[in-house]
Design a protein around this motif. Structure first.
Motif, PDB file in Angstrom:
ATOM      1  N   PHE A 190       0.337   4.502  10.516  1.00 58.73           N
ATOM      2  CA  PHE A 190      -0.789   5.181  11.167  1.00 58.73           C
ATOM      3  C   PHE A 190      -2.077   4.631  10.568  1.00 58.73           C
ATOM      4  O   PHE A 190      -2.459   5.005   9.452  1.00 58.73           O
ATOM      5  N   CYS A 237      -9.351   2.361   1.859  1.00 54.57           N
ATOM      6  CA  CYS A 237      -7.963   1.890   1.817  1.00 54.57           C
ATOM      7  C   CYS A 237      -7.950   0.372   1.658  1.00 54.57           C
ATOM      8  O   CYS A 237      -7.214  -0.173   0.828  1.00 54.57           O
ATOM      9  N   THR A 238      -8.800  -0.324   2.399  1.00 54.68           N
ATOM     10  CA  THR A 238      -8.823  -1.787   2.321  1.00 54.68           C
ATOM     11  C   THR A 238      -9.451  -2.230   1.004  1.00 54.68           C
ATOM     12  O   THR A 238      -8.914  -3.096   0.320  1.00 54.68           O
ATOM     13  N   LYS A 252      -6.397  -3.099  -1.345  1.00 53.75           N
ATOM     14  CA  LYS A 252      -6.154  -4.517  -1.081  1.00 53.75           C
ATOM     15  C   LYS A 252      -7.144  -5.409  -1.836  1.00 53.75           C
ATOM     16  O   LYS A 252      -6.771  -6.154  -2.714  1.00 53.75           O
ATOM     17  N   ARG A 278     -13.929   2.245   4.455  1.00 58.88           N
ATOM     18  CA  ARG A 278     -12.545   1.770   4.455  1.00 58.88           C
ATOM     19  C   ARG A 278     -12.063   1.583   3.029  1.00 58.88           C
ATOM     20  O   ARG A 278     -11.759   0.490   2.592  1.00 58.88           O
ATOM     21  N   ILE A 330       0.820  -1.217   0.000  1.00 60.24           N
ATOM     22  CA  ILE A 330       0.000   0.000   0.000  1.00 60.24           C
ATOM     23  C   ILE A 330       0.852   1.265   0.000  1.00 60.24           C
ATOM     24  O   ILE A 330       0.341   2.362   0.189  1.00 60.24           O
ATOM     25  N   ILE A 341      -6.071   4.137  10.367  1.00 60.92           N
ATOM     26  CA  ILE A 341      -7.264   4.920  10.695  1.00 60.92           C
ATOM     27  C   ILE A 341      -8.119   4.247  11.771  1.00 60.92           C
ATOM     28  O   ILE A 341      -8.997   4.878  12.337  1.00 60.92           O
ATOM     29  N   LEU A 342      -7.855   2.971  12.045  1.00 63.52           N
ATOM     30  CA  LEU A 342      -8.636   2.257  13.056  1.00 63.52           C
ATOM     31  C   LEU A 342      -7.929   2.208  14.413  1.00 63.52           C
ATOM     32  O   LEU A 342      -8.492   1.736  15.397  1.00 63.52           O
ATOM     33  N   PHE A 393      -1.563   4.507  -0.456  1.00 68.31           N
ATOM     34  CA  PHE A 393      -2.453   5.046   0.584  1.00 68.31           C
ATOM     35  C   PHE A 393      -2.427   6.579   0.596  1.00 68.31           C
ATOM     36  O   PHE A 393      -3.475   7.238   0.534  1.00 68.31           O
ATOM     37  N   SER A 425      -0.057  -2.853  11.001  1.00 63.38           N
ATOM     38  CA  SER A 425      -0.905  -2.313   9.936  1.00 63.38           C
ATOM     39  C   SER A 425      -0.101  -1.202   9.279  1.00 63.38           C
ATOM     40  O   SER A 425       1.110  -1.192   9.333  1.00 63.38           O
ATOM     41  N   CYS A 426      -0.797  -0.249   8.659  1.00 63.04           N
ATOM     42  CA  CYS A 426      -0.104   0.950   8.219  1.00 63.04           C
ATOM     43  C   CYS A 426       0.554   1.572   9.462  1.00 63.04           C
ATOM     44  O   CYS A 426       0.081   1.352  10.580  1.00 63.04           O
TER      45      CYS A 426
HETATM   46  S1  SF4 Z   1      -4.028  -0.784   7.997  1.00 64.53           S
HETATM   47 FE1  SF4 Z   1      -5.640   0.682   8.533  1.00 64.53          FE
HETATM   48  S2  SF4 Z   1      -5.179   2.501   7.297  1.00 64.53           S
HETATM   49 FE2  SF4 Z   1      -3.970   0.834   6.478  1.00 64.53          FE
HETATM   50  S3  SF4 Z   1      -5.176  -0.018   4.813  1.00 64.53           S
HETATM   51 FE3  SF4 Z   1      -5.730  -1.198   6.634  1.00 64.53          FE
HETATM   52  S4  SF4 Z   1      -7.474  -0.144   7.556  1.00 64.53           S
HETATM   53 FE4  SF4 Z   1      -6.563   1.264   6.072  1.00 64.53          FE
END
Ligand code: SF4
Length: 426
Positions: free
Chosen positions: A337, A236-237, A241, A234, A185, A339-340, A218, A334-335
């Motif tokens: 930072f 981003c997901t 992905k 979401r 990402i 968002i969750l 991202f 995860s990333c």
């Molecule tokens: S880790 Fe968090 S910010 Fe990154 S893609 Fe997954 S939900 Fe989105």
């Protein structure tokens, strides 16, 4: 019931659900076109009156406005007619699909009470029962699959899911069907070494490793939209992905070159205990969006019922390599930072970036300022960084030791034993 019958029934369930959803889509389109036609029809008498009178026009050129309204009316009439025809076809297909599913279920006589699934509820009952039975037979499922994809973020849940799938695939004599997929990402959003670790985890078992990557990462996606994603959206997901992984389904089915529908089992390392929304998912489910006549895609969650401690126990017991970020007691890889993530986890992530010399906190805060949208509803990333500075001044930089994640979850002895075994395998 034999496996072929089970898969045949699942395909009938998929066809029935897909026909029903086409039916609903056509119904919505017909309703929208009818509404627009009604409003175009209502505009015509008003514009005709405007043309016959003077000084009361609320449009610059009433003649042109009337011609536009006539055209709009005709176009909507055509659209409403074609949406109605689509709905009639979809409805017939849906009835036919339900009937043939009902007949097949009645013929097998094994799913009592769901022999005539003419309603959605009954079809769901049949679907749930068929999938629950299959989920309880992992080796059979793997043997039946044409390909098994394991989506790996390189995180703790992914590595345990991969290890479990590999064990079952070996027992079934099908290890060659397993492909590990990593969604990249963007290097500027991920912790360093994530992609390499995902690859090493795949290579440990000699598996094919594929990386999928959207054209925009991202941060590019956030910049383009001017908004951060959130738990309800979401993107981003889904964009970075899920949609990218779906392209791989097409490629793999093409490679297989089968003359029948391919069963693709797509494994994700998600757990029910992670969140209420994940708890509502099932261990095995039809991916209706990704399935079609060429492929039946089943989404499988091999670690669905495990707790966080169970995950660490399997990592320790099977000497699985995990990312050092976990040793800093950041709970998810995860990333950088996510968002969750909670406020405290984000603060810790900022402080870890400072130890590692990563520019990510500044990159994100600058982006947040540029787009004028807060990272989360409850707080901004600028506030997170300010809190990280305050804690850093009070406590100094964060420190950690290899094995701290296992020490934290399973105790000192388990960590010492794990590190000893890991050193032997190096
Ligand atoms: S880790 Fe968090 S910010 Fe990154 S893609 Fe997954 S939900 Fe989105």
């Amino acid at each position: 019931m034999d496996l072929t019958t089970r898969l045949h029934l699942l395909e009938l369930v998929r066809i029935s659900a897909s026909a029903e959803s086409s039916c609903r889509a056509a119904e919505r389109a017909a309703r929208r076109a009818a509404l627009r036609r009604k409003s175009a029809a209502a505009a015509r008498p008003r514009l005709r009156l405007t043309l016959r009178t003077t000084g009361c026009a609320d449009v610059e050129d009433p003649a042109r406005a009337l011609a536009d309204a006539e055209r709009e009316y005709d176009a909507c009439a055509v659209q409403a007619e074609s949406a109605g025809a689509r709905w009639r076809r979809a409805f017939t297909a849906s009835q036919r699909a339900d009937a043939s599913l009902g007949e097949e279920l009645a013929r097998t006589r094994e799913l009592s009470g769901s022999a005539k699934p003419r309603r959605k509820g009954a079809r769901l009952t049949a679907e749930t029962a068929l999938l629950a039975e299959l989920a309880a037979m992992p080796e059979t499922l793997i043997r039946a699959a044409a390909a098994i994809l394991v989506q790996s973020s390189a995180g703790k849940d992914s590595v345990v899911a991969l290890d479990r799938v590999v064990r079952w695939a070996k027992a079934a004599g099908c290890l060659d069907k397993v492909v590990v997929v990593h969604a990249d990402i963007g290097q500027d959003a991920e912790w360093p070494g994530v992609r390499d670790l995902a690859q090493q985890q795949a290579e440990r078992y000699g598996l094919r490793f594929e990386v999928v990557k959207a054209s925009v990462g991202f941060l590019g996606m956030v910049e383009k939209r001017g908004l951060w994603p959130d738990a309800q959206n979401r993107l981003c997901t889904s964009t970075l992905k899920r949609d990218e992984a779906a392209k791989l389904f097409t490629q793999i089915v093409d490679e297989l070159g089968l003359d029948k529908q391919a069963l693709i089992v797509n494994c994700l390392g998600i757990r029910a205990a992670e969140s209420p929304s994940r708890r509502r998912k099932h261990e095995l489910a039809i991916d209706h969006r990704a399935s079609n006549g060429r492929r039946l895609v089943l989404t499988w969650h091999p670690v669905f019922k495990l707790s966080e401690s169970d995950i660490w126990q399997e990592i320790a017991d099977n000497t699985l390599d995990y990312h050092p970020v976990y040793d800093t007691l950041i709970p998810r890889l995860s990333c950088i930072f996510c968002i969750l993530a909670s406020f405290d986890v984000l603060v810790r992530a900022v402080r870890l970036c400072w130890v590692l010399g990563l520019p990510t906190p500044k990159t994100y805060v600058d982006l947040e300022e540029r787009i004028g949208h807060r990272f989360k509803n409850q707080f901004s990333l600028a506030e997170v960084v300010a809190e990280a500075s305050r804690r850093e001044a009070a406590e100094g930089p964060i420190t950690w030791r290899r094995g701290d994640a296992i020490r934290h979850h399973l105790g000192d002895d388990a960590a010492a034993a794990y590190l000893h075994r890991l050193a032997l395998t190096a």
